[in-house]
Design a protein around this motif. Sequence first.
Motif, mmCIF file in Angstrom:
data_model
loop_
_atom_site.group_PDB
_atom_site.id
_atom_site.type_symbol
_atom_site.label_atom_id
_atom_site.label_comp_id
_atom_site.label_asym_id
_atom_site.label_seq_id
_atom_site.Cartn_x
_atom_site.Cartn_y
_atom_site.Cartn_z
ATOM 1 N N GLY A 87 0.831 -1.188 0.000
ATOM 2 C CA GLY A 87 0.000 0.000 0.000
ATOM 3 C C GLY A 87 0.869 1.242 0.000
ATOM 4 N N VAL A 88 0.538 2.202 -0.881
ATOM 5 C CA VAL A 88 1.372 3.390 -1.039
ATOM 6 C C VAL A 88 0.484 4.629 -1.014
ATOM 7 C CG1 VAL A 88 3.000 4.621 -2.526
ATOM 8 C CG2 VAL A 88 3.063 2.124 -2.410
ATOM 9 N N CYS A 89 0.927 5.645 -0.291
ATOM 10 C CA CYS A 89 0.261 6.954 -0.335
ATOM 11 C C CYS A 89 1.335 8.031 -0.422
ATOM 12 C CB CYS A 89 -0.636 7.168 0.880
ATOM 13 S SG CYS A 89 0.186 7.023 2.473
ATOM 14 N N LEU A 133 1.413 -4.366 10.017
ATOM 15 C CA LEU A 133 1.876 -3.660 8.821
ATOM 16 C C LEU A 133 3.238 -3.039 9.100
ATOM 17 C CD1 LEU A 133 -1.398 -1.840 7.721
ATOM 18 C CD2 LEU A 133 -0.504 -4.011 6.887
ATOM 19 N N ASP A 134 4.178 -3.287 8.203
ATOM 20 C CA ASP A 134 5.501 -2.674 8.268
ATOM 21 C C ASP A 134 5.455 -1.404 7.417
ATOM 22 O OD1 ASP A 134 8.097 -2.097 8.655
ATOM 23 O OD2 ASP A 134 8.922 -3.807 7.595
ATOM 24 N N VAL A 135 5.676 -0.250 8.041
ATOM 25 C CA VAL A 135 5.525 1.046 7.376
ATOM 26 C C VAL A 135 6.907 1.671 7.183
ATOM 27 C CG1 VAL A 135 4.400 3.298 7.426
ATOM 28 C CG2 VAL A 135 3.306 1.310 8.506
ATOM 29 N N PHE A 136 7.141 2.181 5.974
ATOM 30 C CA PHE A 136 8.385 2.886 5.661
ATOM 31 C C PHE A 136 8.026 4.243 5.063
ATOM 32 C CE2 PHE A 136 11.911 3.943 2.749
ATOM 33 C CZ PHE A 136 12.932 3.983 3.682
ATOM 34 N N ALA A 137 8.533 5.317 5.646
ATOM 35 C CA ALA A 137 8.252 6.678 5.185
ATOM 36 C C ALA A 137 9.573 7.347 4.807
ATOM 37 C CB ALA A 137 7.546 7.489 6.265
ATOM 38 N N GLN A 138 9.559 8.065 3.679
ATOM 39 C CA GLN A 138 10.784 8.710 3.200
ATOM 40 C C GLN A 138 10.447 10.025 2.514
ATOM 41 O OE1 GLN A 138 13.099 6.372 0.478
ATOM 42 N NE2 GLN A 138 15.004 7.413 0.979
ATOM 43 N N ARG A 143 14.449 15.312 6.685
ATOM 44 C CA ARG A 143 13.764 14.230 7.397
ATOM 45 C C ARG A 143 14.423 12.898 7.077
ATOM 46 N NH1 ARG A 143 7.650 15.999 5.873
ATOM 47 N NH2 ARG A 143 8.686 16.141 3.864
ATOM 48 N N ALA A 144 14.877 12.206 8.118
ATOM 49 C CA ALA A 144 15.502 10.895 7.923
ATOM 50 C C ALA A 144 14.426 9.862 7.613
ATOM 51 C CB ALA A 144 16.282 10.501 9.175
ATOM 52 N N PRO A 145 14.757 8.812 6.851
ATOM 53 C CA PRO A 145 13.775 7.746 6.606
ATOM 54 C C PRO A 145 13.259 7.162 7.914
ATOM 55 C CG PRO A 145 15.677 7.510 5.157
ATOM 56 C CD PRO A 145 16.021 8.587 6.130
ATOM 57 N N LEU A 146 12.003 6.773 7.895
ATOM 58 C CA LEU A 146 11.317 6.324 9.107
ATOM 59 C C LEU A 146 10.756 4.931 8.873
ATOM 60 C CD1 LEU A 146 10.637 7.506 11.907
ATOM 61 C CD2 LEU A 146 8.452 8.250 10.977
ATOM 62 N N MET A 181 4.760 7.094 1.780
ATOM 63 C CA MET A 181 4.674 6.063 2.820
ATOM 64 C C MET A 181 4.230 4.767 2.158
ATOM 65 S SD MET A 181 2.884 8.212 5.941
ATOM 66 C CE MET A 181 3.232 6.928 7.134
ATOM 67 N N SER A 182 4.919 3.686 2.491
ATOM 68 C CA SER A 182 4.562 2.361 1.972
ATOM 69 C C SER A 182 4.180 1.460 3.136
ATOM 70 C CB SER A 182 5.728 1.756 1.186
ATOM 71 O OG SER A 182 6.853 1.574 2.023
ATOM 72 N N PHE A 183 3.163 0.619 2.900
ATOM 73 C CA PHE A 183 2.639 -0.280 3.927
ATOM 74 C C PHE A 183 2.770 -1.721 3.405
ATOM 75 C CE2 PHE A 183 0.698 3.788 4.378
ATOM 76 C CZ PHE A 183 0.487 3.989 5.730
ATOM 77 N N THR A 184 3.476 -2.550 4.150
ATOM 78 C CA THR A 184 3.700 -3.941 3.762
ATOM 79 C C THR A 184 3.083 -4.854 4.812
ATOM 80 O OG1 THR A 184 5.797 -3.299 2.731
ATOM 81 C CG2 THR A 184 5.432 -5.652 3.135
ATOM 82 N N ASP A 185 2.340 -5.848 4.328
ATOM 83 C CA ASP A 185 1.723 -6.811 5.238
ATOM 84 C C ASP A 185 2.808 -7.757 5.756
ATOM 85 O OD1 ASP A 185 0.187 -8.527 6.646
ATOM 86 O OD2 ASP A 185 -1.144 -9.102 5.018
#
Length: 734
Positions: free
Chosen positions: A233-235, A313-318, A298-301, A327-331
């Motif tokens: 999932g991406v927003c 959900l594993d979330v990565f924001a950059q 802003r550092a990656p989160l 922001m990406s959401f991985t199951d």
Amino acid sequence: MIDALVDPADPIERQRDKLLQIARVLMARVERITDDGGAAYAQFQRAAMLEDQVRERTADLERTLDLLNLSNDRLAEANRATEAARQNLANAIETVQEGFALFDADEVLVLCNSRFGLHLLDIKDHLKPGLTFDGYIELVSRSRYLALPEAETPEDWAIRRRRRHQDRHVIFNVRMIWDRWLQVSEHRTADGGTVILQTDVTDIIRLERLERGKMLDDQARVIRATLDHINQGVCIFDAEGRLVGWNQRLGALLAIPLARFRLGASFESLMERFQSEIAFDGITPEGLEAWVRAHNGRAPLNFELRRGADMILDVFAQEMPDRGFVMSFTDATAERAAIAALSRANETLEARVMARTLELEDALAHAERANASRSRFVAAASHDLLQPLSAAKLFIASIGDEAVAPQSREALAKAQNALDSVEGILGALLDISKLESGRAAVSVGPVRLDRLMTQLRDEFAPLAAAKGLRLELLPSSAVVLSDPTYLRRILQNLIGNAIRYTTTGRVLVGARPKRGMVRLEVWDTGPGIPEADQENIFKEFHRLHAPASASEGMGLGLAIVERACGLLGHPLGLNSVVGRGTCFMLQVPRAEGGALPAAHGQAATDLRQQTMVAAQDKIAFLVENDEDLRRAMGLLLEKWGMSVLDVATGEEALALIEEIGILPDFFLVDHQLGPGMTGVEFIRRMRAAHGPVPACIVTANRRPEVAALCAASDIRLIQKPIDARVLEEFLADL
């Protein structure tokens, strides 16, 4: 005076007539005036001279008039050429499709064509020769046809335009009303003037805009298809934190209808809408909002969201280059479940391995005790039997030849040989027991091979000669590092075996230098050893091609050779061809070759011996919430000679240390101790209170965050299941 009488403007003929008339009058006057002094003649002479001057002046005047007429003709021709050139230039620039204007070096408009300023109808009538460049800029900046950029005044535009004018070559676009565009280019002339060209680029810009729009639409479709295709999932949010894009997978992961996502929605409003349906792990909602509000660097989160009781959900924001962020959401539900299952299986396996290890240790201890008992029994029996055998040999030797009948002497000799064989067998058994029990003492030092070879030749030459064999021991001046007693015993057994099993031919013993080593080789021309039997010949009581007679040995020689070579660290090799003979070889380090290689028994136990030395009289403190694992580790450490304190939690450990007032030598701490505190937190508190005490984290958690946390705190990390060798290394480092 003459100038007053003669008008230069009169024709030449008129002037000549006047001069002649003047001359006649003067002559008449001279004739009328007579005196005694000759004044009349003098008057005449002057008149003649005056006439000559008038004549020369008249000639000069005629030449001047000719030059003046020529100059006037040339000036008229030049004026006509200049006017023609000016007209041609005007016609030429008028045919140019762009607006054209020329300013001289003094920044004054010299000429321009009708297209110059065509798009600025309100100032076109003011664009005439004599207009200054500053005046031109002022007129353009205030034209109602000029579309000024947002928040820019005419004065600001004029200042920016004059700044651009300082460059030698300038090209820029100017936006007009009704979405029209002019490209303005300035170029300097050789005399310092300025040429300005105005080109209508409206169609080009509109075409580029259209093509760019098509390209962006194509890219948007590709990006949309890509986002909808991936399993994440991406927003996407812009620099103001407004939602500008998302994919269908996002709604599926968050269990939220896509209709609830609205283009331009702020991140805060989405947080308020979804916060009640999700739980944060690794970050707080306030921390995430603070990260979103930060606009620079802003550092990656990376963090986790939990939706309901099951989904993780594993979330990565950059941050993106335009200061927006994605922001990406991985199951990660299945992955976390697999990790948890693996952890449980690992813990179960650890318990089973630990139980099996304890069982094997018990079995090994029983075997070691039984082996030690057997070795002690063999040693004691050998020692006890050797004494009566020695006495029997003395009794037989004390019987003189005269007291024995001739027929009995052969029986006594055979009895003596039998006792010698039994003594040799018991000595071999004693050597085997020493080598197996590890009680064999070795003293490694330089050994001269020439002396050793001489001793062996003297010992075995009679035996070889008795069998009709040729024994050759090649001389060698090498000096090797070994135990002289055991090295001689090894060669004795190899040479004795070679002579025993060889019926014809020879036995050859030599030393071959090889890369800092010396390879000792014993060759024979015996029957050879089949490959299937080459491993079995080193077993106790195993003999090949020989009867099982005590007088011929009991098959212990090669067993002693193998164990002695292992004890000394001398590699032993065998090369044999059936029907042609056999070669036994062992490698011994040269004395000048550097450090002595560790003996086999010592090499196998070096790390354990270091551990035992390091662990002697040490106090170990175990903090482990798994009771079985805590007990197993405690037994292992106690076996290594340590005193062990063990508790289940960090709180209990702090209370115990406070109670007994003794600081242990090192800590072995599980990272996941329970809700009270982690292992790293416990070690930090201990170091804060007592200084840098040695400590090690023992954990099954393999996440990089735990490793980074231990590295940042300078804490050793050991992963479960625990490898005893790794634990030995940690203790040896102490």
